[in-house]
Design an enzyme around this catalytic site. Structure first.
Site, mmCIF file in Angstrom:
data_model
loop_
_atom_site.group_PDB
_atom_site.id
_atom_site.type_symbol
_atom_site.label_atom_id
_atom_site.label_comp_id
_atom_site.label_asym_id
_atom_site.label_seq_id
_atom_site.Cartn_x
_atom_site.Cartn_y
_atom_site.Cartn_z
ATOM 1 N N ASP A 20 0.881 -1.165 0.000
ATOM 2 C CA ASP A 20 0.000 0.000 0.000
ATOM 3 C C ASP A 20 0.923 1.221 0.000
ATOM 4 O O ASP A 20 2.099 1.125 0.367
ATOM 5 C CB ASP A 20 -0.961 0.002 1.193
ATOM 6 C CG ASP A 20 -2.133 0.954 0.942
ATOM 7 O OD1 ASP A 20 -2.062 1.763 -0.016
ATOM 8 O OD2 ASP A 20 -3.139 0.895 1.690
HETATM 9 C C1 BGC Z 1 -4.978 3.352 0.012
HETATM 10 C C2 BGC Z 1 -5.031 2.386 -1.141
HETATM 11 C C3 BGC Z 1 -4.781 3.120 -2.435
HETATM 12 C C4 BGC Z 1 -3.444 3.837 -2.346
HETATM 13 C C5 BGC Z 1 -3.084 4.600 -3.588
HETATM 14 C C6 BGC Z 1 -3.720 4.189 -0.018
HETATM 15 O O1 BGC Z 1 -3.761 5.206 0.944
HETATM 16 O O2 BGC Z 1 -5.064 2.650 1.230
HETATM 17 O O3 BGC Z 1 -6.273 1.749 -1.159
HETATM 18 O O4 BGC Z 1 -4.824 2.233 -3.507
HETATM 19 O O5 BGC Z 1 -3.487 4.754 -1.271
HETATM 20 O O6 BGC Z 1 -3.877 5.724 -3.727
#
Ligand code: BGC
Length: 810
Positions: free
Chosen positions: A226
Site C-alpha cells: 500500500d
Molecule cells: C490506500 C489504497 C490506495 C493507495 C493509492 C492508499 O492510501 O489505502 O487503497 O490504492 O493509497 O492511492
C-alpha cells in the site's frame, strides 16, 4: 497469455537483467508508475486507483460506478463482473494497466471509514464478489490489485494499528476471501496493507506474504505495498514484498542494492523481480498497441445505472407504499441528500466526476410534468462548510466557464510567471504528493481567483482547510488568513492533521463577488487543500409545510461528504446533523413518507417504528438521480440485500468498544463477526444480514438435500422458488450451514452459497444450489471437515430461514 509462454518470456527477460536493474524494478518510478528498463525494451507500467471507477491521477473525469458495498448488495456476481469489465475498459482509455481494486476487507465494525468501499462482513460473499470483480477487470486485460492484505479493518491508526487475531479467526474470517480470490481468479497483484498483524507490519510479514500467500496458496503474482506502507529494507524484501510504492524508492532502491548478498539473498531479489517482470509481460505492454478502451460511454452509464438500481435495498415497505402510486399530484423531495446526493465515498477511491444531475431532475423527469415537485433541504448534515461547488464560481466576471482561474508559481512569494495555469474545477484536492488529484509541475504557491455567485441572500460560511498557509479574500477584503482561529479536526485524510479555518459573511443573491485564494503548501511533496462553502440555512419548518401539503414525501437522508471516507472512522452510527429530528418531524407531518438512505454503511434509525418505507440507496454512483427515480416509481425493482448487519445502535454491536490503546486492536469477538455474533447471542438487529424486500413476494419450498454425503464431496440441494405477487422481481436464496454438534465451537450458522433468481409474477422455478466441499470446513491447523450432522438452512436473510434439511457427512 498461456502460463508457459508468460513464464518463459519472464525468465528470458530476468536472465538478461543486471542486479542493479532487478533492484530498480522493485520500487516505483513515480506515484503510480513503475520503472521500465529501456535497454531491454521493458516499458513503464501505470497503476491507478479503484474500485469505484478509475481515479485518473490527471483529474480526467471517469464513470462513477456504485461503490463496493452497493455492488455487493446486488448479491449478483455477474453485476460485479460487468462493472469491473467497464472499469477495465476505462483504464485502457486512460492508459492504465492495473486498477488498485477490489477492496475485500471484512466489515468488522459499522464505523469503519472504508466500509463503503468494501463488500461485506461475510467472507464468502466478499470472496465471491471479489472473484467476479477480478474476472471482469482482468478479462479486459487490465490487472487487479486485491487489497488490503490483510486485516485492514479500521482507519483509526491505520498505519500502525496492530490487529491481534487468533489463527483460526484469521483463516476463517479475515483471510478466507483473499484465499478464494487468489485461488479462483489469480489477481495480477495483491496489495499488502498498512497495519500490523500480531505485531508485524503486513508489508514485512513473511508469514502472510510468503508462507501463506505465495507458498501455501501458490500465488505467482506480485505483491505491491500500500502507498508508503513499506517500513524497512531487508525485512520487507525478505518477507516477499515485491514492489515498494509509490516511487521513488524510500526503503528499496540503493538501500536494497547495498544489502544484496548480505542481509538479502540474491535469490530473494530474483523472486521479487521475477514477479514484477511477469506483471509487465502479462500487461501486454510489450506486445504492441493496447486496446483503446472506452471512457464514459453510454454503455458504461447503462451498466452503472442497472447496477445502481439492482443494489438498492428495500428495508421496509408497509402497506406497499413503494413503488409510488400513479396519479400523485404533489410530491415533496426533502433532505440534505436530496439536494446534494453522494455518488461515492471519500479517499483514494474517489473518481473525478463532471456529473451534476440532481435527484430533483431525475425524479421530476420520472414523475412527468403533471406532478408538482417541492424540493427542500430541511436540515444541514455537514459538520463544516461542504466542498465548494464549481457551478457557483467563474474565472471571469461573465459566467461562461465554471470554476476558478488557477495559477501555480515556482516560488512561495507568488511572484514571476506562473509555471502552470488553467481553470480549477475541483476545489478540494490533494495538490501534491502520492494522492495528487492532478499532476502539476512542482510549485511553491498557487492562486485561485475569479467570482463567487451566491444562490441565496443571507449568511454564507466559508471554510479553508489545508496543511499550508492560505489567504482567502472576498470582495477585496481578507476573509480567512493565517490569523483566523484554526481547528484541527479528525478528518485528516492524508494521515496528517489538517487545520480548518472558518469565517462567515453576508451576501446577496444575483451578483458576483470577486474571490481569491493564495496558498503556500506546507510541504511541496504532500499537501491537501479544500475550499468549503455553506449556503444560508433554511428553517426546517418550510420542509415540514411542504411535507404536509404533499401526497407523498421522499425524504433523502445520509452522509455528508466528510462522513464516510478513507483516513478516519466514524465515532458512532448516527446520521450526522439533525437528520433524525427532521425524519421524526416529516414522518409526523405525512404518513406517506418514504425514507431513502444515501449511505455506505449501517446507520441507526431511531424513527424506524414510525417509518412505513425505507430504501437503502447506498452510494450508488453517478446515475443516482435516475436510478433512484426508476426504483421509486417502479420502472426498476429494488434488487438489493444487505451485505452487512444493520444494528439498532452502535452499542449493540460486538466490536463497538474503544480500545484503551488505539494502536492495539484485539479482535476479541473472534469468529463472532456480524451476523455470527447476533445469531450466537440471540440479539435481534435492526435489519439482519441478507435482508431486503422486493415489490413482490416469494415463497421458498420443497427443499431437497441428500441425507448423507461423503466428507470432501460437493453437495447439491434444490428448492422451489415462487413469485407469489403480481410484479416481477428478483429473489436471493441464501444457504447457511449450521453444524448440529460441532467438535470445535462454531458460529451458529454461516453463509456458504446463494443464488439470485428473477421471476415473473406467478412464476415458480426449481433452483439448484451447490455447496463446495469446503463449505463444511473449519480451520484446525489446516482446513478440516468434521463428519457429523449439519443443518442446511435456506432463507431470505440470516434472520428469515424458510426451510431446513439435515445432512450427515460420513
Ligand atoms: C490506500 C489504497 C490506495 C493507495 C493509492 C492508499 O492510501 O489505502 O487503497 O490504492 O493509497 O492511492
Amino acid at each position: 497469455m498461456a502460463a508457459n509462454s508468460l513464464d518463459a518470456r519472464t525468465e528470458e527477460l530476468l536472465a538478461q537483467l543486471t542486479l542493479e536493474e532487478k533492484v530498480r524494478l522493485l520500487a516505483g518510478a513515480s506515484s503510480f508508475s513503475l520503472h521500465g528498463i529501456e535497454r531491454l525494451g521493458i516499458p513503464s507500467l501505470n497503476m491507478t486507483d479503484g474500485p469505484t471507477g478509475v481515479r485518473s491521477i490527471k483529474g480526467v473525469p471517469a464513470t462513477v460506478f456504485p461503490v463496493g458495498v452497493a455492488v455487493a448488495a446486488t448479491w449478483n456476481p455477474e453485476t460485479a463482473r460487468e462493472v469491473a469489465a467497464a472499469i477495465g475498459r476505462e483504464a485502457h482509455a486512460l492508459g492504465d494497466q492495473v486498477v488498485l481494486a477490489p477492496t475485500i476487507n471484512i466489515m468488522r465494525i459499522p464505523t469503519w471509514g472504508r466500509n463503503f468501499e468494501s463488500y461485506s462482513e461475510d467472507p464468502y460473499l466478499a470472496g465471491v464478489m471479489g472473484v467476479a470483480y477480478v474476472h471482469g477487470l482482468q478479462g479486459e486485460g487490465v490487472g487487479a490489485s486485491l487489497k488490503h492484505y490483510a486485516a485492514n479493518n479500521q482507519e483509526l491508526e491505520r498505519f500502525e494499528v496492530d490487529a491481534r487475531i487468533d489463527e483460526r479467526t484469521l483463516r476463517e474470517i479475515y483471510l478466507s476471501a483473499f484465499e478464494r480470490v487468489v485461488k479462483q481468479a489469480d489477481p495480477w497483484t495483491v496489495m499488502a496493507s498498512y497495519n500490523r498483524l500480531n505485531g508485524t507490519h503486513a508489508s514485512q510479514h513473511r508469514g502472510l506474504l510468503t508462507d501463506i500467500l505465495k507458498d501455501e496458496w501458490g500465488y505467482e503474482g506480485m505483491v505491491v505495498s500500500d502507498w508508503t506502507a513499506v517500513r524497512s529494507t531487508a525485512p520487507s524484501a525478505n518477507a516477499g514484498m515485491d514492489l515498494e510504492m509509490p516511487g521513488p524508492a524510500k526503503w528499496f532502491g540503493d538501500k536494497l542494492l547495498a544489502l544484496v548478498g548480505t542481509d538479502v539473498a540474491e535469490a530473494q531479489v530474483d523472486d521479487n523481480a521475477r514477479r514484477v517482470l511477469r506483471l509487465i509481460v502479462r500487461s501486454g505492454l510489450m506486445d504492441g498497441p493496447r486496446p483503446a478502451g472506452e471512457l464514459r460511454s453510454a454503455r458504461h452509464k447503462a451498466i452503472a445505472f442497472e447496477a445502481a438500481c439492482e443494489a438498492m435495498t428495500l428495508l421496509k415497505n408497509e402497506g406497499g407504499l413503494l413503488p409510488l402510486r400513479p396519479g400523485l399530484k404533489r410530491v415533496a423531495l426533502i433532505g440534505p441528500n436530496a439536494i446534494r446526493t453522494l455518488f461515492q465515498g471519500g479517499g483514494s477511491s474517489q473518481v473525478t466526476t463532471d456529473e451534476t444531475r440532481t435527484l430533483a431532475e431525475g425524479l421530476a423527469a420520472a414523475l412527468g410534468p403533471d406532478v408538482a415537485l417541492a424540493v427542500h433541504k430541511g436540515v444541514d448534515n455537514d459538520p463544516y462548510p461542504p466542498p465548494a461547488d464549481r457551478r457557483q464560481f467563474s474565472p471571469t466576471e461573465t459566467r461562461e466557464t465554471e470554476g476558478l482561474k488557477a495559477e501555480y508559481f515556482p516560488t512561495a512569494d507568488l511572484s514571476g510567471e506562473p509555471n502552470s495555469s488553467g481553470v480549477e474545477r475541483h476545489m478540494v484536492r490533494w495538490v501534491a504528493g502520492a494522492m495528487a488529484t492532478a499532476r502539476r509541475p512542482a510549485y511553491g504557491a498557487f492562486r485561485w481567483s475569479g467570482w463567487f455567485w451566491p444562490e441565496q441572500s443571507g449568511t454564507y460560511e466559508f471554510g479553508l482547510r489545508g496543511t499550508g498557509v492560505g489567504r482567502l479574500s472576498l470582495d477585496g477584503a481578507l476573509l480567512i488568513g493565517p490569523d483566523t482561529l484554526a481547528k484541527a479536526d479528525r478528518y485528516d485524510v492524508t494521515g496528517q492533521i489538517v487545520p480548518r479555518r472558518l469565517a462567515t459573511c453576508e451576501l446577496e443573491a444575483g451578483r458576483g463577488y470577486p474571490i481569491e485564494l493564495e496558498y503556500v503548501p506546507a510541504r511541496p511533496d504532500q499537501d491537501f487543500v479544500a475550499l468549503g462553502v455553506r449556503a444560508p440555512s433554511e428553517p426546517m419548518a418550510a420542509a415540514i409545510e411542504a411535507a404536509k401539503a404533499a401526497d407523498a414525501v421522499v425524504l433523502v437522508l445520509g452522509s455528508a461528504t466528510v462522513t464516510e471516507a478513507e483516513g478516519y472512522d466514524r465515532e458512532d452510527i448516527d446520521l450526522p446533523g439533525a437528520q433524525d429530528d427532521l425524519a421524526r418531524a416529516v414522518l409526523a407531518a405525512n404518513t406517506n413518507t418514504v425514507i431513502v438512505l444515501n449511505t455506505g454503511s449501517p446507520f441507526a434509525m431511531p424513527w424506524i417504528d414510525e417509518a412505513r418505507a425505507v430504501l437503502q440507496m447506498w452510494l450508488p454512483g453517478e446515475t443516482a438521480p435516475d436510478a433512484l427515480a426508476a426504483v421509486l416509481t417502479g420502472a426498476r425493482s429494488p434488487g438489493g440485500r444487505l451485505p452487512v448487519t444493520f444494528p439498532k445502535a452502535f452499542g449493540q454491536h460486538p466490536a463497538h468498544r474503544v480500545e484503551p490503546d488505539p494502536r492495539v486492536c484485539e479482535y476479541a469477538e473472534g469468529l463472532a463477526v456480524g451476523y455470527r455474533w447476533f445469531d450466537a447471542e440471540g440479539v435481534a438487529p435492526l435489519f439482519p444480514f441478507g435482508h431486503g424486500l422486493a415489490y413482490t413476494t416469494f415463497e421458498l419450498t420443497d427443499l431437497k438435500a441428500p441425507v448423507t454425503a461423503k466428507v470432501g464431496e460437493a453437495v447439491r440441494v434444490e428448492l422451489t422458488v415462487a413469485n407469489t405477487g403480481d410484479r416481477a422481481g428478483a429473489e436471493v436464496v441464501q444457504l447457511y450451514v449450521a453444524p448440529n454438534t460441532p467438535r470445535l465451537p462454531r458460529p451458529p450458522k454461516e453463509l456458504k452459497t446463494f443464488a439470485k433468481v428473477t421471476l415473473a409474477p406467478g412464476e415458480r422455478r426449481t433452483v439448484a444450489l451447490e455447496l463446495e466441499p469446503g463449505a463444511f470446513a473449519v480451520w484446525d491447523g489446516g482446513w478440516t471437515v468434521d463428519p457429523g450432522a449439519y443443518q442446511l438452512q435456506v432463507g431470505r436473510s440470516a434472520g428469515d430461514i424458510r426451510a431446513s434439511a439435515t445432512i450427515r457427512l460420513v
